[in-house]
Write an enzyme that holds these catalytic residues in place. Structure first.
Site, PDB file in Angstrom:
ATOM      1  N   SER A   1       0.850  -1.201   0.000  1.00  0.00           N
ATOM      2  CA  SER A   1       0.000   0.000   0.000  1.00  0.00           C
ATOM      3  C   SER A   1       0.879   1.242   0.000  1.00  0.00           C
ATOM      4  O   SER A   1       2.004   1.204   0.523  1.00  0.00           O
ATOM      5  CB  SER A   1      -0.851   0.014   1.264  1.00  0.00           C
ATOM      6  OG  SER A   1      -1.468   1.272   1.436  1.00  0.00           O
TER       7      SER A   1
ATOM      8  N   TYR B   1      -1.519  -1.060  10.297  1.00  0.00           N
ATOM      9  CA  TYR B   1      -1.676  -1.338   8.855  1.00  0.00           C
ATOM     10  C   TYR B   1      -0.441  -0.859   8.096  1.00  0.00           C
ATOM     11  O   TYR B   1       0.145  -1.599   7.309  1.00  0.00           O
ATOM     12  CB  TYR B   1      -2.925  -0.626   8.355  1.00  0.00           C
ATOM     13  CG  TYR B   1      -3.187  -0.772   6.865  1.00  0.00           C
ATOM     14  CD1 TYR B   1      -3.826  -1.903   6.365  1.00  0.00           C
ATOM     15  CD2 TYR B   1      -2.804   0.220   5.966  1.00  0.00           C
ATOM     16  CE1 TYR B   1      -4.079  -2.031   5.006  1.00  0.00           C
ATOM     17  CE2 TYR B   1      -3.050   0.099   4.611  1.00  0.00           C
ATOM     18  CZ  TYR B   1      -3.698  -1.027   4.134  1.00  0.00           C
ATOM     19  OH  TYR B   1      -3.944  -1.162   2.786  1.00  0.00           O
TER      20      TYR B   1
HETATM   21  N1  LIG Z   1      -8.614  -0.367  -1.845  1.00  0.00           N
HETATM   22  C1  LIG Z   1      -7.565   0.386  -1.662  1.00  0.00           C
HETATM   23  O1  LIG Z   1      -7.636   1.603  -1.860  1.00  0.00           O
HETATM   24  C2  LIG Z   1      -6.245  -0.206  -1.248  1.00  0.00           C
HETATM   25  C3  LIG Z   1      -5.153   0.654  -1.146  1.00  0.00           C
HETATM   26  C4  LIG Z   1      -3.924   0.130  -0.787  1.00  0.00           C
HETATM   27  C5  LIG Z   1      -3.791  -1.215  -0.528  1.00  0.00           C
HETATM   28  N2  LIG Z   1      -4.880  -2.032  -0.608  1.00  0.00           N
HETATM   29  C6  LIG Z   1      -4.673  -3.449  -0.304  1.00  0.00           C
HETATM   30  O2  LIG Z   1      -5.268  -4.242  -1.308  1.00  0.00           O
HETATM   31  C7  LIG Z   1      -5.673  -5.501  -0.753  1.00  0.00           C
HETATM   32  C8  LIG Z   1      -7.124  -5.753  -1.117  1.00  0.00           C
HETATM   33  O3  LIG Z   1      -7.859  -4.658  -0.616  1.00  0.00           O
HETATM   34  P1  LIG Z   1      -9.374  -4.370  -0.980  1.00  0.00           P
HETATM   35  O4  LIG Z   1      -9.531  -2.909  -0.967  1.00  0.00           O
HETATM   36  O5  LIG Z   1      -9.797  -5.168  -2.150  1.00  0.00           O
HETATM   37  O6  LIG Z   1     -10.040  -4.928   0.384  1.00  0.00           O
HETATM   38  P2  LIG Z   1     -11.488  -5.484   0.723  1.00  0.00           P
HETATM   39  O7  LIG Z   1     -12.475  -5.071  -0.300  1.00  0.00           O
HETATM   40  O8  LIG Z   1     -11.720  -5.109   2.149  1.00  0.00           O
HETATM   41  O9  LIG Z   1     -11.258  -7.079   0.606  1.00  0.00           O
HETATM   42  C9  LIG Z   1     -10.398  -7.720   1.507  1.00  0.00           C
HETATM   43  C10 LIG Z   1     -10.341  -9.198   1.186  1.00  0.00           C
HETATM   44  O10 LIG Z   1      -9.514  -9.851   2.169  1.00  0.00           O
HETATM   45  C11 LIG Z   1     -10.220 -10.940   2.759  1.00  0.00           C
HETATM   46  N3  LIG Z   1      -9.861 -11.048   4.166  1.00  0.00           N
HETATM   47  C12 LIG Z   1      -9.945 -10.080   5.119  1.00  0.00           C
HETATM   48  N4  LIG Z   1      -9.557 -10.570   6.311  1.00  0.00           N
HETATM   49  C13 LIG Z   1      -9.211 -11.879   6.111  1.00  0.00           C
HETATM   50  C14 LIG Z   1      -8.760 -12.914   6.959  1.00  0.00           C
HETATM   51  N5  LIG Z   1      -8.566 -12.724   8.285  1.00  0.00           N
HETATM   52  N6  LIG Z   1      -8.521 -14.124   6.415  1.00  0.00           N
HETATM   53  C15 LIG Z   1      -8.732 -14.351   5.103  1.00  0.00           C
HETATM   54  N7  LIG Z   1      -9.168 -13.407   4.245  1.00  0.00           N
HETATM   55  C16 LIG Z   1      -9.413 -12.184   4.752  1.00  0.00           C
HETATM   56  C17 LIG Z   1     -11.708 -10.567   2.580  1.00  0.00           C
HETATM   57  O11 LIG Z   1     -12.539 -11.722   2.507  1.00  0.00           O
HETATM   58  P3  LIG Z   1     -13.392 -12.259   3.774  1.00  0.00           P
HETATM   59  O12 LIG Z   1     -14.097 -11.093   4.371  1.00  0.00           O
HETATM   60  O13 LIG Z   1     -14.275 -13.325   3.213  1.00  0.00           O
HETATM   61  O14 LIG Z   1     -12.374 -12.835   4.693  1.00  0.00           O
HETATM   62  C18 LIG Z   1     -11.697  -9.867   1.229  1.00  0.00           C
HETATM   63  O15 LIG Z   1     -11.808 -10.811   0.191  1.00  0.00           O
HETATM   64  C19 LIG Z   1      -5.438  -5.383   0.756  1.00  0.00           C
HETATM   65  O16 LIG Z   1      -4.217  -6.000   1.089  1.00  0.00           O
HETATM   66  C20 LIG Z   1      -5.341  -3.888   0.996  1.00  0.00           C
HETATM   67  O17 LIG Z   1      -4.556  -3.576   2.108  1.00  0.00           O
HETATM   68  C21 LIG Z   1      -6.106  -1.559  -0.963  1.00  0.00           C
END
Ligand SMILES: NC(=O)c1ccc[n+]([C@@H]2O[C@H](COP(=O)([O-])OP(=O)(O)OC[C@H]3O[C@@H](n4cnc5c(N)ncnc54)[C@H](OP(=O)(O)O)[C@@H]3O)[C@@H](O)[C@H]2O)c1
Length: 247
Positions: free
Chosen positions: A145, A159
């Site tokens: 991130s 985080y």
């Molecule tokens: N969106 C952004 O702007 C952004 C920016 C920088 C970095 N990121 C990174 O990108 C990645 C994906 O983010 P996103 O925005 O797509 O997040 P999201 O929509 O919140 O999705 C998170 C995913 O992780 C799974 N997850 C969460 N806790 C878990 C656990 N304890 N065990 C197994 N699976 C788990 C969730 O599935 P379940 O709920 O079914 O477990 C879900 O599929 C993350 O690493 C995040 O830090 C995102």
């Protein structure tokens, strides 16, 4: 359903929503088999071919379950080969009123939970599936991130530090896996339109050179590039996907 010589296999954590969801769709469209891991059961509202059989329900916050799941994953790799591992699952907890959790107000249990999901799960999966990744001449992509390299107004201290650690782990893994033909890279998204975003993100977006949020599909395409032959000489790097937020 099992992967074959002609059908490469991806292990993807956190496929049920957001960036992971876009990633599973893109790889499936290109004929990959995708084994997914997340806490909830397979999401019936957004099926993809072989999705249910290839889903493993797993809480990555629990190291024992994560290690046990790698045995199940190995059983499911009929030819013993894994062509890609994408460590995408991540959590970014907030305080009771949605406030940012800084270094003063994050309790130790939260630090631990964040580090298990965002960092240690990647260590465990890479280490336990080392032989399968080497056999598949695979590629690992860690989803870090922008918060890993600067203080972010909404992302908390646990985080941010977990993502900085994951970026450092990417270098270490690239060093160790490289001689075995496995590439390891990271992608660092900025503000991408998913459920992880906080209210107020629109204020940040106004200041970005591209003046808009990123789409999950725009992140998925870089992940796909890093798992394809098109990036065959790229390893140990972190690609920023943030509309210019880092400039
Ligand atoms: N969106 C952004 O702007 C952004 C920016 C920088 C970095 N990121 C990174 O990108 C990645 C994906 O983010 P996103 O925005 O797509 O997040 P999201 O929509 O919140 O999705 C998170 C995913 O992780 C799974 N997850 C969460 N806790 C878990 C656990 N304890 N065990 C197994 N699976 C788990 C969730 O599935 P379940 O709920 O079914 O477990 C879900 O599929 C993350 O690493 C995040 O830090 C995102």
């Amino acid at each position: 359903m099992s992967g074959t010589e002609s059908q490469p296999t991806l292990l993807l954590t956190g496929a049920s929503r957001g960036i992971g969801h876009a990633t599973v769709r893109l790889f499936s469209m290109h004929g990959w088999r995708v084994i997914t891991c997340s806490r909830h059961a397979f999401p019936e509202n957004c099926p993809w071919p072989g999705g249910r059989e290839n889903h493993i329900q797993l809480d990555l916050a629990d190291p024992k379950s994560t290690i046990a799941a790698t045995e199940e994953i190995k059983k499911r790799l009929a030819d013993g080969k894994l062509q890609a591992l994408v460590n995408n699952a991540g959590i970014s907890p907030k305080g009771p009123d949605g406030e940012r959790l800084d270094t003063f107000n994050t309790d130790l249990a939260d630090w631990g939970r964040v580090f298990h999901v965002n960092f240690f799960a990647a260590v465990v999966l890479a280490r336990e599936l080392k032989d399968q990744l080497i056999a598949g001449r695979g590629s690992i992509v860690n989803v870090t991130s922008i918060a890993g390299s600067r203080v972010h107004p909404f992302a908390g201290a646990a985080y941010a530090t977990s993502k900085a650690a994951l970026a450092a782990l990417t270098r270490e893994l690239a060093h160790d896996f490289g001689p075995h033909g496995v590439r390891v890279n990271a992608i660092a998204p900025g503000e991408v339109e998913t459920g992880i975003l906080s209210p107020g993100t629109e204020k940040i977006v106004e200041t970005l050179p591209l003046r808009r949020l990123g789409l999950p599909e725009e992140v998925a395409s870089t992940i796909f590039f890093l798992c394809s032959r098109d990036s065959s000489y790229v390893t140990g790097t972190e690609i920023e996907i943030n509309g210019g937020q880092h400039v």
